[in-house]
Design an enzyme around this catalytic site. Structure first.
Site, PDB file in Angstrom:
ATOM      1  N   LYS A  63     -78.885 -23.898  -2.009  1.00 17.79           N
ATOM      2  CA  LYS A  63     -77.763 -23.340  -1.259  1.00 17.79           C
ATOM      3  C   LYS A  63     -77.568 -24.143   0.017  1.00 17.79           C
ATOM      4  CE  LYS A  63     -77.694 -19.438   1.237  1.00 17.79           C
ATOM      5  NZ  LYS A  63     -77.628 -18.016   1.609  1.00 17.79           N
ATOM      6  N   GLN A 134     -73.049  -8.366   8.115  1.00 20.87           N
ATOM      7  CA  GLN A 134     -74.420  -8.135   7.683  1.00 20.87           C
ATOM      8  C   GLN A 134     -74.859  -6.707   7.954  1.00 20.87           C
ATOM      9  OE1 GLN A 134     -77.562  -8.151   5.711  1.00 20.87           O
ATOM     10  NE2 GLN A 134     -76.187  -9.909   5.626  1.00 20.87           N
TER      11      GLN A 134
END
Length: 311
Positions: A63, A134
């Site tokens: 990633k 988040q």
């Protein structure tokens, strides 16, 4: 090779929780390959590369993710990400996933798994510091593992806090001061702070803390005195020492790597656990590449696909 976008569509967060839990278990048993993430510092932020291989899922990849705190001012997400999946037999790129929303989800699931194993009880008052994407991901994932009786939230921006409370009205969500948010069973911190926000005297016996925001050198959200009295469980020791909640206290001589109680993977497989009901526990989350591969394995079944020739 395919480019896959809208990968979060129809993704069940409970399924993601289980996938991340299984990846942590593999990590706890030493059954994955995952070097620490590498940081490249840019003028307004940074980007990280995160490679891994999970044999149990037959999946490997990397990633690439950025963190640019000023991006919202430009109409862009603070965090954006791509995950590249490789064929494990040939090394040929098999897929590229838009992993921006997946990153939110897998980090939320990490906190949820930690809360499942380290919360002092199954029904909790949940405190959340910060109101960004988040923070939302943490609430949604944690609510699948614990019964949230009440939700308390704090933000530097009162308007953001009020919108967050509206969003989670079903959990009797109220906007509170930092000190009152800490009057909870499970506390989640999700800010990019470089100055401790949570004071030691606000943390009571039996509390569990998911320290999510500190994910780069210099970041910290907790008074180092809290670390000294707590059982601290990390996702990965090398990453935590470099860039987790413990990174600044270690650099300043206020905490030692030897004081780490274990990894969350060791907790999941039963090798480590909460000392007793009155212990203060902390999960220091930096974000692992194996979390990204675990959610990618699910997300590959979803989303829009665009063929990309690769020679």
């Amino acid at each position: 090779m395919e480019y896959i976008t809208d990968t979060d569509q129809e993704l069940d967060i409970g399924l993601v929780n289980r996938a991340v839990e299984a990846a942590f278990a593999d990590h706890g048993r030493g059954e994955v390959q995952m070097p620490p993430k590498v940081y490249v510092i840019l003028p307004e932020g940074d980007f990280r590369t995160m490679p891994a291989y999970i044999p149990s899922l037959s999946i490997a990849g990397v990633k690439i993710v950025n963190v640019h705190p000023k991006n919202p001012e430009k109409g862009l997400p603070t965090v954006m990400a791509l995950t590249i999946i490789l064929d494990i037999n040939t090394g040929c790129p098999a897929a590229i996933l838009n992993a921006t929303r997946l990153t939110d989800m897998r980090t939320g699931s990490a906190g949820a798994v930690a809360a499942k194993y380290l919360s002092p009880k199954p029904e909790v008052v949940l405190g959340v510091v910060g109101t960004g994407r988040q923070a939302e991901a943490q609430v949604m994932a944690t609510a699948r593992e614990l019964k949230v009786r009440q939700l308390k939230v704090w933000s530097r921006n009162p308007a953001h806090a009020e919108r967050f409370a509206e969003r989670f009205r079903e959990y009797d969500c109220t906007v509170e001061s930092l000190e009152r948010v800490c009057d909870c069973d499970v506390l989640v911190t999700t800010t990019p702070s470089r100055i401790p926000l949570i004071r030691n005297e606000w943390v009571h016996e039996g509390m569990h803390i998911n320290a999510i925001g500190a994910d780069a050198p210099g970041k910290q959200e907790l008074d180092p005195a809290i670390l000294k009295r707590a059982q601290v469980f990390v996702d990965d020791p090398a990453q935590a020492v470099h860039s987790g909640e413990i990174n600044v206290p270690i650099r300043n001589g206020l905490y030692c790597e030897q004081d780490i109680s274990g990894t969350i993977g060791e907790v999941v497989i039963g090798k480590k656990k909460r000392r007793d009901r009155n212990a203060v526990t902390i999960f220091d989350s930096t974000g692992l590449a194996i979390q990204d591969l675990a959610i990618a394995a699910i997300a590959l079944q979803h989303g829009k696909r665009i063929d990309l020739p690769f020679q």
